[in-house]
Design an enzyme around this catalytic site. Sequence first.
Site, mmCIF file in Angstrom:
data_model
loop_
_atom_site.group_PDB
_atom_site.id
_atom_site.type_symbol
_atom_site.label_atom_id
_atom_site.label_comp_id
_atom_site.label_asym_id
_atom_site.label_seq_id
_atom_site.Cartn_x
_atom_site.Cartn_y
_atom_site.Cartn_z
ATOM 1 N N GLU A 176 0.964 -1.159 0.127
ATOM 2 C CA GLU A 176 0.016 -0.157 -0.024
ATOM 3 C C GLU A 176 0.905 1.236 -0.038
ATOM 4 O OE1 GLU A 176 -3.769 -0.203 0.352
ATOM 5 O OE2 GLU A 176 -3.358 -1.675 -0.589
ATOM 6 N N HIS A 255 -4.374 1.749 7.080
ATOM 7 C CA HIS A 255 -3.046 2.107 6.981
ATOM 8 C C HIS A 255 -2.414 2.807 8.139
ATOM 9 C CE1 HIS A 255 -4.304 2.965 2.404
ATOM 10 N NE2 HIS A 255 -3.720 1.810 2.645
ATOM 11 N N CYS A 374 -2.713 11.445 3.819
ATOM 12 C CA CYS A 374 -3.195 10.757 2.688
ATOM 13 C C CYS A 374 -2.846 11.504 1.407
ATOM 14 C CB CYS A 374 -4.585 10.298 2.650
ATOM 15 S SG CYS A 374 -4.947 8.983 3.902
#
Length: 453
Positions: A176, A255, A374
Amino acid sequence: MSTDHREVNFDGLVGPTHNYSGLALGNVASMTHGGLVANPREAALQGLAKMKALMDAGYPQGVLPPQQRPDLGALRALGFTGSDERVLARAAGEAPQLLRAVCSASSMWTANAATVTPSLDAPDGRVHFTPANLQSSFHRFLEPATTARVLAAIFRDEARFAHHPVLPASPAFSDEGAANHTRLAAAHGEPGVHLYVYGREAFGWGSEPGVAPRRFPARQTLEASQAVARQHGLADYQAVFAQQHPDAIDAGVFHNDVISVGNGPVLLYHEQAFLDEAGTLAALRERMAEPLIPVRVPAEAVSLEDAVGSYLFNSQLLSNPDGSMTLVVPGECQERESVWRTVQDHLLAGANPIAEVMVQDVKQSMRNGGGPACLRLRVVLSAEERAALSGRVLLDESLYAELTAWVERHYRDRLAPEDLSDPALARETLTALDELSRLLGIGAVYPFQLGER
């Protein structure tokens, strides 16, 4: 210490198809807001406003373009045939979940674009990039090919930049990107230690029973993190691999950057960020030349629910010339009393370098589960490396004005899930992206520009 190394935050421009489809399992905000009407224009302008605020504060700021959406090539690969209009209509009628997936604007969250190792830490003295395979969800699995082309177009100089292949799109190597990676060092110009956080071990080597999440999937594997470290040539003393706490994953921490953030020697984290908190800190201390400054937020101060709801830890932690740091938080942090009190009484008043908090409105992104951290990919670059960038991707007043005008020309101010089948939206998006690629000077990076449909 090198004084010419700076961290450049490359933010993703929010794409014209920004919508709320609730695609991300384990992302509480995305799941909660699925089906709402989005405002792509406001979302893109909010992202640009954050970039400009950081640029105005003296932080180098870069821009990464959105991806081509809807991805009609993906629909055709899945058996939908005919004209673009026919493909969109069939997908809307027969598989609306696929249509929502191929329209996702999730590439805006460039923390997932790749993992980056600065030239200071790499044995060959180049900056290394590995695009994330994002294989854990279909709508993000569509991104890596374009991401790789965009990164190669911007970081083109092979003498200074190295690009690695995406890891195999297998559950064993689920990657990721930088959302599960933190570099800690005395300063950006000093050698660093790389903290890789994973949710599960694909092959179970050395794993203990009862340490897997029960509600939501663990996206990052240990094997993927180890493979990226090998690609970039990192030695054992340069890397620490830590498992994310399964309770945090089950609370919506999909995450690691939703539960911890690091910068310089500072690691700001929730007490339930890591399965083995003491072991993780000990391993970092053993490898770091500079003393680690852990800033621990206990659960009694901020619950996991409030951490996820506010995205306190999905903030940007930025270095200032005087040695202090600025924490860039989403506006939602002010809306939760326990979080804002912790910011004031524990972070700003604590024995740590965090001296200032900057609040940014990124509400359109937050509703889909993406905060300030993000939205950016961190890349530490020397002055020569910054000068070697291709295209026009470092934000200045002129570029900001042009991008703002571009958004206002091309973006809708209302987009509901049922609008995604509108052929006009697909045409509008291609027109906008073609203009953007010329504005940024990055060449042909999109499938439609390369003769692909």
